[in-house]
Design a protein around this motif. Structure first.
Motif, PDB file in Angstrom:
ATOM      1  N   MET A   1       0.839  -1.193   0.000  1.00 56.49           N
ATOM      2  CA  MET A   1       0.000   0.000   0.000  1.00 56.49           C
ATOM      3  C   MET A   1       0.878   1.248   0.000  1.00 56.49           C
ATOM      4  O   MET A   1       1.747   1.400   0.854  1.00 56.49           O
ATOM      5  CB  MET A   1      -0.905   0.014   1.239  1.00 56.49           C
ATOM      6  N   VAL A   2       0.669   2.136  -0.972  1.00 57.34           N
ATOM      7  CA  VAL A   2       1.442   3.374  -1.070  1.00 57.34           C
ATOM      8  C   VAL A   2       0.873   4.407  -0.097  1.00 57.34           C
ATOM      9  O   VAL A   2      -0.336   4.631  -0.041  1.00 57.34           O
ATOM     10  CB  VAL A   2       1.409   3.922  -2.504  1.00 57.34           C
ATOM     11  N   ILE A   3       1.770   5.039   0.661  1.00 55.00           N
ATOM     12  CA  ILE A   3       1.368   6.051   1.635  1.00 55.00           C
ATOM     13  C   ILE A   3       2.190   7.307   1.369  1.00 55.00           C
ATOM     14  O   ILE A   3       3.404   7.240   1.163  1.00 55.00           O
ATOM     15  CB  ILE A   3       1.622   5.590   3.085  1.00 55.00           C
ATOM     16  N   GLY A   4       1.535   8.473   1.367  1.00 56.03           N
ATOM     17  CA  GLY A   4       2.223   9.741   1.153  1.00 56.03           C
ATOM     18  C   GLY A   4       2.194  10.594   2.410  1.00 56.03           C
ATOM     19  O   GLY A   4       1.207  10.606   3.142  1.00 56.03           O
ATOM     20  N   PHE A   5       3.294  11.282   2.651  1.00 55.13           N
ATOM     21  CA  PHE A   5       3.422  12.162   3.821  1.00 55.13           C
ATOM     22  C   PHE A   5       3.753  13.568   3.346  1.00 55.13           C
ATOM     23  O   PHE A   5       4.590  13.754   2.468  1.00 55.13           O
ATOM     24  CB  PHE A   5       4.530  11.667   4.751  1.00 55.13           C
ATOM     25  N   GLU A   6       3.104  14.555   3.957  1.00 51.31           N
ATOM     26  CA  GLU A   6       3.342  15.932   3.532  1.00 51.31           C
ATOM     27  C   GLU A   6       4.740  16.396   3.886  1.00 51.31           C
ATOM     28  O   GLU A   6       5.377  17.108   3.119  1.00 51.31           O
ATOM     29  CB  GLU A   6       2.312  16.862   4.182  1.00 51.31           C
ATOM     30  N   LYS A   7       5.213  15.999   5.054  1.00 51.21           N
ATOM     31  CA  LYS A   7       6.522  16.462   5.504  1.00 51.21           C
ATOM     32  C   LYS A   7       7.291  15.340   6.166  1.00 51.21           C
ATOM     33  O   LYS A   7       6.707  14.374   6.679  1.00 51.21           O
ATOM     34  CB  LYS A   7       6.376  17.621   6.506  1.00 51.21           C
ATOM     35  N   GLY A   8       8.604  15.477   6.169  1.00 47.00           N
ATOM     36  CA  GLY A   8       9.472  14.561   6.883  1.00 47.00           C
ATOM     37  C   GLY A   8      10.767  15.257   7.231  1.00 47.00           C
ATOM     38  O   GLY A   8      11.095  16.300   6.660  1.00 47.00           O
ATOM     39  N   ARG A   9      11.495  14.693   8.173  1.00 48.21           N
ATOM     40  CA  ARG A   9      12.787  15.273   8.530  1.00 48.21           C
ATOM     41  C   ARG A   9      13.655  14.204   9.161  1.00 48.21           C
ATOM     42  O   ARG A   9      13.155  13.202   9.704  1.00 48.21           O
ATOM     43  CB  ARG A   9      12.629  16.454   9.487  1.00 48.21           C
ATOM     44  N   VAL A  10      14.952  14.395   9.075  1.00 45.24           N
ATOM     45  CA  VAL A  10      15.926  13.524   9.723  1.00 45.24           C
ATOM     46  C   VAL A  10      16.339  14.169  11.034  1.00 45.24           C
ATOM     47  O   VAL A  10      16.664  15.363  11.079  1.00 45.24           O
ATOM     48  CB  VAL A  10      17.152  13.301   8.822  1.00 45.24           C
ATOM     49  N   VAL A  11      16.311  13.399  12.127  1.00 37.13           N
ATOM     50  CA  VAL A  11      16.636  13.932  13.445  1.00 37.13           C
ATOM     51  C   VAL A  11      17.700  13.061  14.101  1.00 37.13           C
ATOM     52  O   VAL A  11      17.798  11.867  13.819  1.00 37.13           O
ATOM     53  CB  VAL A  11      15.383  13.997  14.351  1.00 37.13           C
ATOM     54  N   PRO A  12      18.520  13.650  14.985  1.00 42.07           N
ATOM     55  CA  PRO A  12      19.457  12.835  15.758  1.00 42.07           C
ATOM     56  C   PRO A  12      18.708  11.833  16.616  1.00 42.07           C
ATOM     57  O   PRO A  12      17.584  12.087  17.063  1.00 42.07           O
ATOM     58  CB  PRO A  12      20.191  13.873  16.621  1.00 42.07           C
ATOM     59  N   ALA A  13      19.322  10.669  16.858  1.00 42.26           N
ATOM     60  CA  ALA A  13      18.654   9.625  17.624  1.00 42.26           C
ATOM     61  C   ALA A  13      18.247  10.105  19.012  1.00 42.26           C
ATOM     62  O   ALA A  13      17.214   9.690  19.537  1.00 42.26           O
ATOM     63  CB  ALA A  13      19.571   8.405  17.727  1.00 42.26           C
TER      64      ALA A  13
END
Length: 367
Positions: A261-273
């Motif tokens: 199932m394809v899912i789209g997200f408006e925003k994303g970001r990479v964060v420190p653990a």
């Protein structure tokens, strides 16, 4: 010296009058170009402005807040707004014959200018391009700069010829890319720089010091944005994932899939653990740094998902999905739980080759 190439200044026959300029533009770039010329009345006058919303397939843009601001500014300054269905229309060519502009200045324009327009006698056509040409010719150069992790780009004024962003360069200025800057933010900043620099370009043209120079170096081409650019490459480095997200923020959703199932997200970001969910942070602080398969769901909160990358020091955060499989609706979000494996289709370079450029040019000029 034998075989020496002699570079000649740009020749514009304006005698002792001000430069007459027609501007083609849209959005923030259009506003800044108009303002940059209007604020230097000793150099030039705008004799006509064609907004992109006059093109039939872009009529809807007239309702966009930024386009409304552009039109409002143009009217407040008494700028003559042209009523032509595009730059290649008979109406526009008639306007050129009537207005006799020395320069047609193009900023953020979606049409390729045909030879019938470019051959207008006494008029020079100049384009604004947001890259250090010949790098990233074509659409969305600012997206490409972020997508590929460049440390700097450039604003470029160049002559328009029969190719796609292949004309001689009149003015080029390096622009550093700020850390964590999105393509949207970079585009807005570059629009201001174009507006600030147009006066300098016009001054050098008037003084006869503008010498067109050929583009040199390795050329690359960016086509019109495609949704497949947004597929998150889970096995890529966190830096590469971050670049993709910052490049497409505000332009395209970020895509992945779960169980087909394809899912789209408006925003994303990479964060420190250490900025991740509490239980994951505790694992990090206690030295439990076991590697998880990239794309593994670590936590599913009400407003975001946290996903493992190939580097245990970095995680990906995705906000609540905005695109769902039609058969599942919003329930798909509730079905995503820790341990699930997200998978994306492969998506590498967004560059095109010379054959693709030729095909785009052929299609655009014939349509």
């Amino acid at each position: 010296m034998e075989n020496e190439i002699v570079m000649s200044p740009l020749q514009i026959d304006f005698e002792n009058e001000k430069l007459r300029i027609v501007v083609l533009g849209t959005g923030a770039l259009g506003i800044n170009l108009l303002r940059g010329i209007i604020e230097r009345p000793e150099l030039a006058q705008i004799v006509g402005f064609l907004p992109v919303s006059k093109i039939p397939r872009h009529f809807s843009l007239e309702e966009h807040p930024v386009q409304q601001k552009l039109l409002q500014y143009a009217r407040s300054q008494g700028v003559h707004i042209l009523d032509c269905p595009g730059v290649n229309s008979i109406g526009f060519r008639q306007e050129l014959d009537s207005l006799r502009p020395h320069i047609v200045l193009v900023g953020g324009w979606p049409e390729i200018l045909k030879a019938s327009v470019l051959n207008s006698e006494g008029t020079v056509f100049v384009n604004c391009h947001g890259s250090k040409l010949p790098k990233y010719r074509g659409a969305f150069p600012h997206i490409a700069s972020i997508f590929y992790g460049d440390c700097q780009t450039a604003i470029t004024f160049h002559l328009i010829d029969a190719g796609i962003d292949t004309g001689d360069i009149l003015f080029q200025k390096d622009v550093p890319i700020e850390e964590e800057e999105t393509a949207l933010a970079l585009s807005a900043r570059m629009a201001e720089l174009f507006g600030e620099s147009i006066g300098t370009l016009l001054s050098t043209i008037i003084s006869g010091r503008t010498i067109p120079r050929k583009q040199f170096g390795e050329a690359s081409y960016i086509p019109t944005a495609n949704p497949w650019w947004g597929w998150i490459q889970w096995h890529s480095s966190p830096e590469s994932i971050d670049q993709r997200m910052r490049a497409l923020d505000g332009y395209l959703p970020m895509f992945t899939s779960l169980n087909g199932m394809v899912i789209g997200f408006e925003k994303g970001r990479v964060v420190p653990a250490q900025d991740g969910p509490r239980d994951w942070t505790i694992k990090q602080s206690t030295g439990d740094r076991c590697r998880m398969t990239p794309g593994t769901v670590i936590s599913s909160d009400l407003d975001k998902l946290t996903i493992a990358t190939r580097d245990p020091d970095f995680l990906v955060e995705l906000n609540k999905p905005v695109i769902y499989p039609s058969t599942k609706g919003s329930e798909v979000y509730q079905d995503i739980v820790p341990g699930h494996q997200l998978i994306s289709r492969k998506c590498g370079s967004i560059l095109r080759g010379p054959s693709d450029i030729a095909e785009v040019l052929r299609h655009e000029t014939e349509s």
